[in-house]
Scaffold this motif. Structure first.
Motif, short mmCIF file in Angstrom:
data_model
loop_
_atom_site.label_atom_id
_atom_site.label_comp_id
_atom_site.label_asym_id
_atom_site.label_seq_id
_atom_site.Cartn_x
_atom_site.Cartn_y
_atom_site.Cartn_z
N VAL A 1 0.88 -1.17 0.00
CA VAL A 1 0.00 0.00 0.00
C VAL A 1 0.91 1.22 0.00
O VAL A 1 1.77 1.36 0.87
N ILE A 2 0.72 2.08 -0.99
CA ILE A 2 1.54 3.28 -1.14
C ILE A 2 0.62 4.49 -1.00
O ILE A 2 -0.39 4.58 -1.69
N THR A 3 0.97 5.39 -0.11
CA THR A 3 0.20 6.60 0.09
C THR A 3 1.09 7.80 -0.22
O THR A 3 2.20 7.89 0.29
N VAL A 4 0.59 8.69 -1.08
CA VAL A 4 1.33 9.90 -1.41
C VAL A 4 0.49 11.12 -1.05
O VAL A 4 -0.73 11.11 -1.18
N TYR A 5 1.17 12.15 -0.57
CA TYR A 5 0.53 13.41 -0.24
C TYR A 5 1.16 14.46 -1.13
O TYR A 5 2.39 14.62 -1.14
N GLY A 6 0.34 15.14 -1.92
CA GLY A 6 0.89 16.09 -2.87
C GLY A 6 0.03 17.32 -3.07
O GLY A 6 -1.00 17.51 -2.41
N ALA A 7 0.48 18.14 -4.01
CA ALA A 7 -0.19 19.40 -4.32
C ALA A 7 0.18 19.79 -5.74
O ALA A 7 0.93 19.09 -6.42
N TRP A 8 -0.37 20.92 -6.17
CA TRP A 8 -0.06 21.46 -7.49
C TRP A 8 0.90 22.63 -7.34
O TRP A 8 0.69 23.50 -6.49
N LEU A 9 1.91 22.66 -8.18
CA LEU A 9 2.93 23.70 -8.14
C LEU A 9 2.83 24.58 -9.38
O LEU A 9 2.79 24.06 -10.51
N ASP A 10 2.80 25.90 -9.18
CA ASP A 10 2.89 26.86 -10.28
C ASP A 10 4.35 26.84 -10.73
O ASP A 10 5.25 27.17 -9.95
N LEU A 11 4.60 26.41 -11.95
CA LEU A 11 5.96 26.22 -12.42
C LEU A 11 6.71 27.51 -12.73
O LEU A 11 7.92 27.49 -12.88
N VAL A 12 6.00 28.64 -12.80
CA VAL A 12 6.64 29.93 -13.02
C VAL A 12 6.98 30.57 -11.67
O VAL A 12 8.12 30.95 -11.43
N LYS A 13 5.98 30.68 -10.80
CA LYS A 13 6.18 31.31 -9.49
C LYS A 13 6.88 30.40 -8.50
O LYS A 13 7.37 30.86 -7.48
N ARG A 14 6.88 29.07 -8.80
CA ARG A 14 7.48 28.06 -7.93
C ARG A 14 6.81 28.08 -6.55
O ARG A 14 7.44 27.94 -5.52
N LYS A 15 5.49 28.24 -6.58
CA LYS A 15 4.69 28.25 -5.36
C LYS A 15 3.49 27.33 -5.55
O LYS A 15 3.05 27.11 -6.68
N LEU A 16 2.94 26.86 -4.44
CA LEU A 16 1.73 26.05 -4.51
C LEU A 16 0.60 26.88 -5.08
O LEU A 16 0.54 28.10 -4.87
N THR A 17 -0.31 26.21 -5.80
CA THR A 17 -1.38 26.94 -6.47
C THR A 17 -2.67 26.12 -6.51
O THR A 17 -2.66 24.92 -6.27
N THR A 18 -3.75 26.81 -6.80
CA THR A 18 -5.02 26.16 -7.06
C THR A 18 -5.02 25.75 -8.53
O THR A 18 -4.75 26.58 -9.40
N PRO A 19 -5.34 24.50 -8.82
CA PRO A 19 -5.29 24.06 -10.21
C PRO A 19 -6.47 24.58 -11.01
O PRO A 19 -7.51 24.92 -10.46
N PRO A 20 -6.33 24.61 -12.34
CA PRO A 20 -7.47 24.97 -13.20
C PRO A 20 -8.59 23.95 -13.01
O PRO A 20 -8.35 22.82 -12.56
N GLU A 21 -9.80 24.33 -13.39
CA GLU A 21 -10.97 23.46 -13.20
C GLU A 21 -10.78 22.08 -13.82
O GLU A 21 -11.21 21.08 -13.25
N LYS A 22 -10.16 22.03 -14.97
CA LYS A 22 -9.94 20.74 -15.63
C LYS A 22 -9.16 19.79 -14.72
O LYS A 22 -9.43 18.60 -14.66
N PHE A 23 -8.22 20.33 -13.98
CA PHE A 23 -7.40 19.52 -13.07
C PHE A 23 -8.19 19.17 -11.81
O PHE A 23 -8.01 18.09 -11.25
N GLN A 24 -9.03 20.09 -11.35
CA GLN A 24 -9.84 19.84 -10.15
C GLN A 24 -10.83 18.71 -10.39
O GLN A 24 -11.08 17.89 -9.52
N ALA A 25 -11.38 18.66 -11.59
CA ALA A 25 -12.46 17.73 -11.90
C ALA A 25 -12.01 16.27 -11.90
O ALA A 25 -12.83 15.37 -11.71
N ILE A 26 -10.73 16.01 -12.10
CA ILE A 26 -10.29 14.62 -12.25
C ILE A 26 -10.51 13.78 -10.99
O ILE A 26 -10.67 12.57 -11.08
N PHE A 27 -10.54 14.40 -9.83
CA PHE A 27 -10.70 13.65 -8.59
C PHE A 27 -12.16 13.49 -8.17
O PHE A 27 -12.45 12.81 -7.20
N SER A 28 -13.09 14.12 -8.88
CA SER A 28 -14.49 14.14 -8.43
C SER A 28 -15.17 12.78 -8.46
O SER A 28 -15.98 12.48 -7.58
N ASP A 29 -14.88 11.96 -9.45
CA ASP A 29 -15.57 10.67 -9.58
C ASP A 29 -14.71 9.47 -9.21
O ASP A 29 -15.11 8.34 -9.43
N VAL A 30 -13.53 9.71 -8.70
CA VAL A 30 -12.62 8.61 -8.39
C VAL A 30 -13.01 7.95 -7.07
O VAL A 30 -13.49 8.62 -6.14
#
Length: 148
Positions: free
Chosen positions: A105-134
């Motif tokens: 069993v592998i558990t990962v804890y992650g986030a989305w990184l803004d690759l320009v600002k190099r800071k954590l960010t809120t993802p675009p809606e397309k990215f948010q939606a992928i976890f809704s039905d999983v």
């Protein structure tokens, strides 16, 4: 929706004890996450266009049963935790041996990184939606955001 990937293991995945080396489990989990993104029409090109990428804070592997040389494996993906806008996420992978027995069993804890600002960010809606039905784990919890 459940998500899993069947893999044919490679000679390079095994160690001198003729069982899967510990880091190979995590490699297959990472590959299953990329295939999950691709299934939801998010590709490396999307990451580049949106200037965003997934990062990991933690990765924990619990080994339960050996996987032997020549066995095929199946790796699933379930959401273990998620913040309200999908900024942060916890994903759990279960690795099954060829006989269908839970091997890790592998558990990962992650986030989305803004690759320009190099800071954590809120993802675009397309990215948010992928976890809704999983499929979610039984112990799923919302991840609180400090400034939300």
């Amino acid at each position: 929706m459940s998500f899993s990937v069947k893999f044919t293991t490679r000679w390079a995945d095994f160690d001198a004890n003729i069982h899967m080396r510990h880091t190979a489990y995590n490699d297959y989990a990472a590959e299953s996450r990329l295939r999950f993104f691709k299934k939801h029409n998010i590709t490396i090109r999307d990451f580049s266009m949106e200037k965003i990428g997934p990062i990991l804070f933690e990765e924990n592997t619990k080994f339960l049963r050996e996987i032997h040389l020549g066995e095929d494996i199946t790796v699933n993906l379930k959401v273990n935790g998620l913040s309200s806008k999908g900024e942060r996420w916890k994903i759990q992978h279960e690795v099954f041996n060829q006989a269908g027995q839970l091997s890790a069993v592998i558990t990962v804890y992650g986030a989305w990184l803004d690759l320009v600002k190099r800071k954590l960010t809120t993802p675009p809606e397309k990215f948010q939606a992928i976890f809704s039905d999983v499929e979610r784990t039984e112990d799923f919890q919302e991840i609180p955001m400090k400034n939300a």
